[in-house]
Scaffold this motif. Structure first.
Motif: not given
Length: 544
Positions: A70-75, A279-284, A286-295
């Motif tokens: 989560f800290v990495a996503f915040r950055r 749920l933690a796996g699902l949240a991770g 989604w976070a990875g897909l959003i960051a990876l998709g946009l990146g």
């Protein structure tokens, strides 16, 4: 400041209402065969994307809020927020298109495709690509707003109490913290819903074409050089406004219906320990897909701008070249200068208004009256009052000038500058000013030499946020610029209907670079100013 927000919106609504009632606008609108589908598309993409973005944001905070990922996503929030909507849509389009990067990476060894398949992924009639694009872009915004609100919810203490009662991480968050969080998050959610229903740039790139969403169709009618569709566009703008109001009313009704659900769950006593890991796996994910998709989308745009021959199904171009940049350099330079000039002027104007209003509030010790007007441009659909402003600008001969575009941008930049600056300005330690006043320092000197200097970081951040918002403005530039004010955003959206991916990549890359430069300066300049003041740097790090 309030007049600068309220008067343009009121004038725009009046300018929209007049042609809608004076002509046969509503009759022509009702005769348009694509109206029912356009209304359903606007309502569906807006509601579904807002629900998904809110659910993903809540899930990520509830399941991952104190974990390293989560800290990495915040950055990554600042780079993701600095990304204009049009550039994000183009990057995602280059990624998921039938001839996009994902298909290339898996072809032909996994798919068997030697040529690009004939699949309707982009511009699908249900608006699925548009919905997912909106979700990817709005989750970082809602996440940033939620992180700003969390300190006011007493999250640590409430979470400890819930854990001591045996509740799981996610269940404790939903039952004890989410109600307080959502109260502060309601306005950003309404802004996301209004934008999702009325956006034009992302809908033109990712959304369906036959028929398009109502906002896109209104834009097409307003762009007709014969002006015969102006009454129809004005009537459509009023219908779009009513649709957004109905969607907000529906959302509020759903809140009332669902409000008793959390107390009912609490009284049931279900601790839900077993749901934390899934749920933690699902949240991770989604976070990875959003960051990876946009990146990955942004990386694809950058690669296309330098690509030589790049045939399907090659994963990488056969060569890299500066030919696209060399040919387009004069036009790109002119568009970049225009974009930068408009963004800086509108942002500086918004910053001056916000600082003056906040300083007046601090000196009078009274909150600003009618402060709700500040947030009105976030919820009011652009397409509802910009057609009216376009008609008024045409009537007074102001359409097509850079000054008119800057004034229009100011209306949309000011709320974001205020949201970025007001908490830090109001949170400044007033004892510093009191000590200076006791030594005979006048209020103006306290403002310029103490408060403003100590708030250099939030002031520059607000300026960077305002510039990023201005760079991404498409509809105000298109309507009030009359096609004569070319910015990187209007050019990128115009190029999206063509097939020159290299030029699209170069334009979108510059569109990303300008906001990124602003945020970089907002980080670097305070470090230079406070390089000999360790406590200020420490305070700034703690605030971040």
């Amino acid at each position: 400041m309030l007049a600068g927000l309220g008067l343009p919106i009121a004038a725009g609504l009046a300018g929209t209402l007049a042609p809608a009632l004076s002509g046969h606008g509503f009759a022509a609108l009702m005769d348009w065969p694509g109206l029912p589908r356009a209304l359903a598309l606007s309502l569906g993409t807006g509601l579904v994307s807002t629900l998904l973005a809110l659910a993903i944001t809540v899930l990520m905070i509830g399941a991952l809020h104190d974990r390293p990922g989560f800290v990495a996503f915040r950055r990554m929030l600042s780079p993701l927020l600095a990304l204009p909507h049009a550039a994000a849509a183009l990057g995602l389009a280059f990624l998921v298109a039938p001839s996009g990067w994902i298909a290339r990476l898996f072809s032909p060894w996994a798919t068997g495709w030697d040529t690009a398949p004939d699949l309707l992924i982009l511009n699908d009639p249900m608006g699925l690509a548009l919905t997912l694009g909106l979700v990817a872009k709005e989750v970082p915004f809602l996440m940033l707003m939620a992180l700003a609100i969390l300190p006011q919810t007493d999250m640590a203490r409430r979470g400890q109490i819930a854990a001591s009662l045996g509740y799981g991480r996610v269940a404790g968050f939903v039952l004890s913290i989410l109600p307080a969080l959502y109260r502060g998050l309601r306005l950003p959610v309404f802004a996301v819903l209004a934008y999702g229903m009325t956006n034009v740039d992302m809908a033109m790139i990712l959304g369906p074409n036959l028929p398009p969403s109502l906002a896109v169709q209104i834009t097409d009618w307003m762009g007709d050089p014969s002006l015969q569709h102006v009454p129809t566009a004005a009537a459509g703008a009023l219908v779009q406004l009513a649709l957004v109001a109905a969607a907000l009313a529906l959302w509020l009704a759903a809140e009332r219906i669902l409000a008793p659900l959390i107390p009912a769950l609490a009284s049931h006593g279900y601790r839900a320990w077993g749901w934390d890991a899934p749920l933690a796996g699902l949240a991770g994910t989604w976070a990875g897909l959003i960051a990876l998709g946009l990146g990955a989308g942004m990386a694809g745009l950058a690669l296309w701008s330098f690509a030589g021959l790049w045939q399907f199904p090659d994963a990488l171009p056969q060569s890299l070249t500066l030919q696209t940049w060399t040919k387009a350099a004069p036009d790109l330079a002119q568009q970049s200068l225009t974009t930068l000039m408009i963004a800086l002027t509108a942002s500086l104007g918004a910053l001056a208004l916000a600082l003056a209003a906040l300083e007046a509030e601090a000196r009078s010790c009274r909150p600003i009256g009618a402060a709700w007007l500040i947030y009105l441009p976030l919820i009011m659909p652009q397409v509802a009052f910009l057609p009216g402003l376009q008609v008024l600008a045409l009537y007074v001969g102001a359409k097509g000038s850079v000054a008119t575009v800057i004034a229009a941008h100011l209306v949309f930049v000011l709320p974001y500058v205020w949201l970025s600056l007001a908490p830090a300005f109001r949170g400044w330690d007033g004892r510093i000013g009191l000590a200076a006043a006791c030594m005979g320092t006048p209020p103006a000197r306290i403002f310029w030499r103490l408060r403003l200097l100590m708030l250099a970081a939030p002031v520059l951040t607000a300026l960077a946020v305002g510039s990023a918002v201005s760079v991404g403005q498409y509809l105000p530039t298109l309507m009030l610029g009359g096609g004569r004010v070319e910015t990187l955003t209007t050019e990128a959206v115009a190029l999206s209907s063509g097939g020159n991916r290299r030029l699209i990549g170069a334009t979108a890359l510059l569109q990303m670079a300008l906001p990124a430069l602003g945020f970089a300066l907002a980080l670097i300049v305070p470090r230079v100013i406070f390089r000999n003041r360790r406590a200020m740097l420490a305070e700034r790090s703690a605030a971040r």
